[in-house]
Design a protein around this motif. Structure first.
Motif, short mmCIF file in Angstrom:
data_model
loop_
_atom_site.label_atom_id
_atom_site.label_comp_id
_atom_site.label_asym_id
_atom_site.label_seq_id
_atom_site.Cartn_x
_atom_site.Cartn_y
_atom_site.Cartn_z
N ALA A 7 46.68 -32.28 3.83
CA ALA A 7 45.26 -32.84 3.70
C ALA A 7 44.10 -31.59 3.58
N TRP A 8 44.63 -30.80 4.50
CA TRP A 8 43.39 -29.58 4.84
C TRP A 8 43.53 -28.60 3.46
N GLY A 9 44.81 -28.54 2.91
CA GLY A 9 44.94 -27.87 1.64
C GLY A 9 44.19 -28.26 0.27
N ARG A 10 44.47 -29.90 0.28
CA ARG A 10 43.64 -30.63 -0.89
C ARG A 10 42.29 -30.44 -0.70
N VAL A 11 41.66 -30.67 0.50
CA VAL A 11 40.05 -30.49 0.61
C VAL A 11 39.73 -29.04 0.23
N THR A 12 40.29 -28.28 0.96
CA THR A 12 39.96 -26.74 0.93
C THR A 12 40.05 -26.13 -0.31
N GLU A 13 40.95 -26.58 -1.39
CA GLU A 13 41.25 -26.10 -2.45
C GLU A 13 40.00 -26.77 -3.33
N ARG A 14 39.85 -28.12 -3.35
CA ARG A 14 38.84 -28.72 -4.14
C ARG A 14 37.62 -28.23 -3.85
N SER A 15 37.19 -27.79 -2.39
CA SER A 15 35.81 -27.59 -2.14
C SER A 15 35.41 -26.02 -2.63
N LYS B 299 36.74 -35.88 6.64
CA LYS B 299 37.35 -35.96 5.20
C LYS B 299 38.84 -35.61 5.41
N ILE B 300 39.41 -34.61 6.19
CA ILE B 300 40.78 -34.17 6.21
C ILE B 300 41.27 -35.26 6.88
N SER B 301 40.88 -35.82 7.88
CA SER B 301 41.48 -36.98 8.79
C SER B 301 41.70 -38.04 7.85
N ASN B 302 40.94 -38.47 7.07
CA ASN B 302 41.23 -39.68 6.04
C ASN B 302 42.40 -39.47 5.04
N GLU B 303 42.09 -38.09 4.50
CA GLU B 303 43.14 -37.63 3.52
C GLU B 303 44.56 -37.83 4.31
N ALA B 304 44.64 -37.19 5.56
CA ALA B 304 45.80 -37.32 6.35
C ALA B 304 46.61 -38.58 6.44
N LYS B 305 45.66 -39.50 6.60
CA LYS B 305 46.01 -41.17 6.91
C LYS B 305 46.28 -41.56 5.40
N GLY B 306 46.00 -41.03 4.36
CA GLY B 306 46.18 -41.85 3.25
C GLY B 306 44.94 -42.82 2.88
N GLU B 307 43.79 -42.61 3.48
CA GLU B 307 42.55 -43.40 3.25
C GLU B 307 41.65 -42.80 2.35
N ALA B 308 41.79 -41.74 1.85
CA ALA B 308 40.62 -41.11 0.86
C ALA B 308 41.00 -41.54 -0.48
N THR B 309 39.94 -41.29 -1.21
CA THR B 309 40.11 -41.61 -2.72
C THR B 309 39.42 -40.37 -3.56
N GLU B 310 39.76 -40.25 -4.67
CA GLU B 310 39.07 -39.32 -5.67
C GLU B 310 37.99 -39.19 -5.71
N ARG B 311 37.26 -40.49 -5.81
CA ARG B 311 35.58 -40.73 -6.05
C ARG B 311 35.00 -41.24 -4.99
N ASP B 312 35.31 -40.94 -3.71
CA ASP B 312 34.94 -41.55 -2.32
C ASP B 312 33.44 -40.85 -2.29
#
Length: 428
Positions: A46-54, A275-288
């Motif tokens: 989750a950290w990686g996805r958020v960091t890479e995108r940001s 955001k990282i927490s929601n990504e880790a829990k599978g609750e985040a979406t691409e256009r949230d």
């Protein structure tokens, strides 16, 4: 600080963080870790996805995303973005709606050049399109403009606006948002002296620093504390070898972004932690909500050094606009000469960037304008972004601006609307 190595160092740090995010995401996403159901791997991914995108968003110009608009016939009409006037430092683009009759309201939306792209006004454009023909000033990233194109300061910015107004003709309603407010006012006043027939019908000024001293904020306090020498030393760098503008002196977007985030560091930290927490829990979406906001917020552009420094020195420190002492191309503009364009000022009661009173000062400068052509509105509870986007804009401010345009749509007595003159023709 004025060395390309400093600029390239910042780009290297950004690139490294993007790579680290991508590496963490890829490593923690290997299927084999499914055999070891430890939350560490989900958090790392989750950290990686958020960091890479940001960090990737910081060098990508956002898409306008305005593709269709619902017409009066209830159908979706395609929207095409057309560049009508192309200049080295900015274009005049039109959002042309296909398959519907042209609307009588012709709106020129002056976008700010203060760190973010013109796409910051995406929702403003989308809200105006159903009822208006819309043009927008689309400023270019200074890092991509070769040094051979010359300088670009607030005088050049004002002259660009004048050319865009000439191109659209007098049946135009100009809306300036934030930074371009004082310069749009100056461009209109200059046209009133040089070419009265080219003036727009109305000018709506939204949350801009006409007189920064009218209501001091953290932004104006910073401008007072720092000398021009200190500012030039701390903020100005040369574009590195990676971009077409190599060697150009700029105020880098990444440096601007760092200052933006530091102003509300705690809020941004909480937003990314959630955001990282929601990504880790599978609750985040691409256009949230997080991605929609930060995809735009993190996308920053470089400003030319001369534009940034002249803005601070002449608008904030010397207060040339507020003192009616602004000089463009060797000519001192007299705001009292503006006597036919209706002017409306919009402010937000909770605006902490351009506080109430800073924009309202424009009406005091217009000594030649009849009181019936002056109007103002203070939106209670609205912050800086709320007065041109969001609920306050849609429900309260936009209808008032539309009404103001319609009230002053007819040409003044004795003056007739002239056909649109293209920029090429006007310069020829």
């Amino acid at each position: 600080m004025k060395h390309m190595a400093t600029y390239d160092l910042m780009e290297t740090i950004r690139n490294t963080n993007e790579w680290m995010g991508a590496s963490a995401r890829a490593f923690a996403s290997y299927p084999v870790w499914g055999m070891f159901p430890h939350p560490m791997f989900k958090v790392m991914s989750a950290w990686g996805r958020v960091t890479e995108r940001s960090f990737a968003r910081m060098v990508i110009k956002p898409d306008w995303g305005v593709r269709t608009v619902v017409g009066s016939d209830g159908r979706d009409h395609l929207v095409e973005r057309v560049s009508e006037v192309s200049r080295p430092f900015g274009d005049l683009i039109r959002f042309k709606v296909h398959g519907r009759e042209e609307k009588p309201r012709r709106v020129l939306l002056c976008a700010p050049m203060s760190g973010h792209y013109a796409t910051l006004l995406r929702s403003t454009v989308a809200s105006l399109l159903p009822d208006c023909e819309v043009w927008v000033t689309d400023w270019h990233n200074a890092r991509d403009i070769p040094v051979s194109e010359g300088k670009f300061d607030i005088e050049d910015y004002t002259l660009y606006l004048m050319d865009f107004m000439r191109h659209l003709g007098p049946d135009t309603h100009v809306i300036a948002v934030c930074q371009p407010v004082p310069l749009a006012l100056a461009a209109t006043a200059y046209l009133a002296e040089l070419e009265p027939a080219a003036q727009p019908r109305t000018l709506t000024l939204i949350g801009g620093p006409v007189d920064p001293d009218a209501a001091p904020t953290e932004v104006t306090d910073f401008g007072r504390r720092v000398t021009m020498g200190q500012l030039e030393h701390l903020a100005i760098q040369r574009v590195g070898f990676k971009y077409r503008g190599v060697g150009r002196l700029v105020y880098p977007g990444l440096l601007q972004l760092a200052s933006f985030i530091s102003m509300n560091g705690e809020r941004h930290t909480r937003a990314f932690t959630d955001k990282i927490s929601n990504e880790a829990k599978g609750e985040a979406t691409e256009r949230d909500k997080h991605n929609r906001f930060y995809d735009e917020y993190l996308a920053v552009m470089d400003m030319t050094a001369e534009f940034y420094l002249s803005t601070v020195e002449r608008i904030f420190k010397s207060r040339e606009i507020a003192r009616n002492a602004f000089v463009v191309d060797g000519h001192q503009i007299d705001f009292g000469k503006l006597d036919s364009v209706a002017v409306k000022v919009v402010e937000g009661s909770k605006d902490d960037i351009s506080a109430p009173g800073q924009c309202l000062a424009a009406l005091d400068l217009l000594t030649g304008l009849d009181a019936s052509k002056k109007a103002s509105h203070l939106e209670d509870g609205a912050g800086h972004y709320g007065i041109f986007a969001g609920k306050s804009w849609r429900n309260n401010i936009r209808p008032l601006v539309m009404e103001f345009m319609d009230t002053h749509a007819a040409p003044p007595p004795g003056k007739q609307a002239r056909p649109n003159i293209s920029l090429a023709a006007s310069n020829g």
